[in-house]
Design a protein around this motif. Structure first.
Motif, short mmCIF file in Angstrom:
data_model
loop_
_atom_site.label_atom_id
_atom_site.label_comp_id
_atom_site.label_asym_id
_atom_site.label_seq_id
_atom_site.Cartn_x
_atom_site.Cartn_y
_atom_site.Cartn_z
N TRP A 8 5.23 29.23 61.67
CA TRP A 8 4.29 28.98 60.58
C TRP A 8 4.66 29.91 59.44
O TRP A 8 4.70 31.14 59.63
N ARG B 55 8.62 14.17 64.06
CA ARG B 55 7.27 14.72 63.99
C ARG B 55 6.24 13.60 63.87
O ARG B 55 5.20 13.63 64.51
N LEU C 169 0.75 20.37 59.85
CA LEU C 169 1.43 21.66 59.90
C LEU C 169 0.73 22.67 60.81
O LEU C 169 1.28 23.75 61.04
N ASP D 73 5.28 24.85 60.73
CA ASP D 73 6.04 24.39 59.57
C ASP D 73 7.44 23.96 60.01
O ASP D 73 8.01 23.01 59.49
#
Length: 144
Positions: free
Chosen positions: A60, A88, A96, A100
């Motif tokens: 992240w 994804r 997110l 990320d």
């Protein structure tokens, strides 16, 4: 006749049973030693946070300037890949909150050390399909 029906024929409709499955376990044959702190320094609220489970590295980014450095480091790892936008989306990891950057190891590999220990397991279930060993279309690991 399916196995459940055969069981009920033998034991009656009030029978209780437990079903166990290996969830597509795969042998772990290789440890992958990767430490993001070697690339980006210590994590923190102003820079980045990360989680390493057996087969996934999630990052992240609170400092987006680190993204290129992190992507380059993961690109150098030949034992897996960064999940693409399409992957994804396919696996329901677009938000997110999942990270990320998500790097996934190939089957039979495991990060060691990871947040659960220093060594590798004998087998692991945190891989996707199709596996080189099966023909299933897709399954997402339980860690997702």
């Amino acid at each position: 006749m399916c196995i459940r029906d055969r069981f009920l024929d033998l034991h009656g409709p009030e029978a209780h049973y437990f079903l166990f499955s290996d969830h597509g376990m795969a042998p772990v044959l290789q440890a992958v030693d990767f430490d993001i702190r070697d690339i980006c320094g210590a994590p923190g609220n102003d820079s980045y946070l990360y989680c390493v489970d057996a087969t996934f590295y999630r990052v992240w980014l609170n400092d987006k300037t680190l993204e290129a450095k992190i992507n380059a480091a993961f690109s150098d790892l030949k034992e897996g890949h960064i999940l693409t936008v399409a992957e994804r989306k396919h696996f329901g990891l677009v938000d997110l909150k999942h990270g990320d950057v998500i790097f996934m190891l190939d089957e039979s590999k495991q990060f060691a050390p990871n947040f659960f220990g220093r060594g590798i397991c004998q087998a692991c279930l945190l891989y996707t399909s199709p596996s080189p060993r099966d023909g299933l279309l897709s399954r997402m690991p339980s860690s997702a």
